[in-house]
Design an enzyme around this catalytic site. Structure first.
Site, short mmCIF file in Angstrom:
data_model
loop_
_atom_site.label_atom_id
_atom_site.label_comp_id
_atom_site.label_asym_id
_atom_site.label_seq_id
_atom_site.Cartn_x
_atom_site.Cartn_y
_atom_site.Cartn_z
N ASP A 199 0.87 -1.43 0.09
CA ASP A 199 0.14 0.09 -0.01
C ASP A 199 0.75 1.31 -0.14
OD1 ASP A 199 -1.83 -2.11 0.21
OD2 ASP A 199 -2.60 -1.35 2.05
N GLU A 238 -4.64 -0.80 -1.21
CA GLU A 238 -5.75 -1.06 -0.56
C GLU A 238 -6.96 -0.13 -1.23
OE1 GLU A 238 -5.87 0.07 3.54
OE2 GLU A 238 -8.08 -0.12 3.80
N LYS A 243 -6.63 -4.88 -2.98
CA LYS A 243 -7.27 -5.54 -1.58
C LYS A 243 -8.07 -4.78 -1.31
CE LYS A 243 -3.41 -4.36 1.45
NZ LYS A 243 -4.00 -3.77 2.38
N LYS A 283 -7.49 -5.05 4.93
CA LYS A 283 -6.11 -4.43 5.46
C LYS A 283 -5.03 -5.39 5.16
CE LYS A 283 -8.04 -0.83 7.13
NZ LYS A 283 -7.95 0.57 6.18
N VAL A 312 3.10 0.45 4.34
CA VAL A 312 2.49 0.90 5.33
C VAL A 312 1.08 0.68 5.47
CG1 VAL A 312 3.93 3.38 4.62
CG2 VAL A 312 1.81 2.91 3.72
N THR A 313 0.75 0.83 6.45
CA THR A 313 1.31 1.13 7.81
C THR A 313 1.65 0.02 8.65
OG1 THR A 313 -0.63 1.48 9.23
CG2 THR A 313 0.32 3.52 8.06
N CYS A 330 -1.91 -2.69 7.83
CA CYS A 330 -1.83 -3.35 6.57
C CYS A 330 -0.60 -4.23 6.72
CB CYS A 330 -2.04 -2.65 5.47
SG CYS A 330 -3.67 -2.10 5.27
N GLN A 335 8.83 -12.92 21.96
CA GLN A 335 8.52 -14.52 22.11
C GLN A 335 9.07 -15.33 21.09
OE1 GLN A 335 4.26 -15.14 23.69
NE2 GLN A 335 4.09 -13.02 22.72
N1 TIU Z 1 -2.39 0.35 4.22
C1 TIU Z 1 -3.03 0.75 5.56
O1 TIU Z 1 -2.39 0.59 6.46
N2 TIU Z 1 -4.11 1.07 5.72
C2 TIU Z 1 -4.67 2.14 6.61
O2 TIU Z 1 -5.72 2.55 6.68
N3 TIU Z 1 -3.79 2.39 7.54
C3 TIU Z 1 -3.86 3.52 8.53
O3 TIU Z 1 -2.79 3.27 9.24
N4 TIU Z 1 -4.70 4.13 8.59
#
Ligand code: TIU
Length: 224
Positions: free
Chosen positions: A25, A73, A130, A133, A158-159, A163, A203
């Site tokens: 993403d 996304e 996709k 997430k 990200v993030t 995701c 862990q």
């Molecule tokens: N790609 C992804 O992480 N989608 C999000 O909406 N992330 C946020 O941190 N908002």
């Protein structure tokens, strides 16, 4: 040919022929000023920091002939693939499908949905759209990886805590060795980034490994 990747909680061997670089993403809506991320009140410069390290790993992966998979996304223009629970959250003006500075927010085909130019896919590379997430949910990713006998995923994007985490959790449950490349991932919340990475490798590596762009470049430059 297996090479050794310096990682936490332990080094791991991987064969570039059965490894995929998965770039999650890295879209204009999340990274660029004026996009969805900034509309939500976030400091997008925190995400931009991951672009250069990601670019260096991408160049190395391409040189090595490793499989590269990008995800985006986003949703269909009629939002039929977006559950109400996802649509109803947030300020109405900043919700998925609302008009934004880079077109309708997180809608396929809009400018904001594109991958940032610095990481633009080359012809023939795989781009997975996709709705969720995680990159496995409701996508062809599992089939794409199985067809190529992929065993290890080097994950950027990200993030970190949303995701990237969801994808690594999904991949781990499906039997993939999932490695988050720390400097190639980012969050709007530095604390979430740090803790997100710690959660993966705690862990004894409860659902994966954490490594870095530099470690990947070193591994790929070192004969196995
Ligand atoms: N790609 C992804 O992480 N989608 C999000 O909406 N992330 C946020 O941190 N908002």
């Amino acid at each position: 040919m297996s090479v050794t990747l310096s990682a936490e909680p332990a080094d791991l061997g991987f064969d570039p022929a059965t490894t995929a670089l998965v770039i999650i993403d890295m879209q204009r809506d999340f990274l660029e000023p004026g996009g969805f991320g900034e509309t939500l009140g976030n400091d997008v410069s925190l995400l931009l920091a991951a672009v250069a390290p990601c670019r260096s790993v991408l160049a190395a992966a391409r040189r090595t002939g490793m499989l590269v998979v990008y995800t985006r996304e986003g949703h269909l223009p009629d939002l039929s693939d977006a559950p109400p629970a996802k649509l109803e959250r947030g300020e109405p003006t900043a919700r998925i499908g609302a008009p934004g500075p880079m077109g309708r927010i997180l809608i396929r085909g809009e400018p904001g949905h594109d991958i940032v130019p610095d990481l633009a896919p080359s012809a023939g590379e795989i781009v997975i759209d996709k709705p969720g997430k995680g990159a496995f949910y409701a996508t062809e990713l599992g089939a794409v990886l199985a067809e190529r006998g992929i065993a290890t995923l080097l994950v950027c994007g990200v993030t970190t805590e949303v995701c990237v985490h969801t994808t690594i959790r999904e991949g781990n449950d499906r039997g993939y060795r999932c490695v988050a490349l720390a400097d190639c991932c980012a969050s709007y919340f530095p604390e979430f980034h740090r803790i997100g990475l710690e959660m993966i490798k705690a862990q004894g590596g409860i659902f994966g490994w954490v490594s870095s762009s530099e470690a990947v470049l070193t591994a790929l430059a070192t004969p196995g």
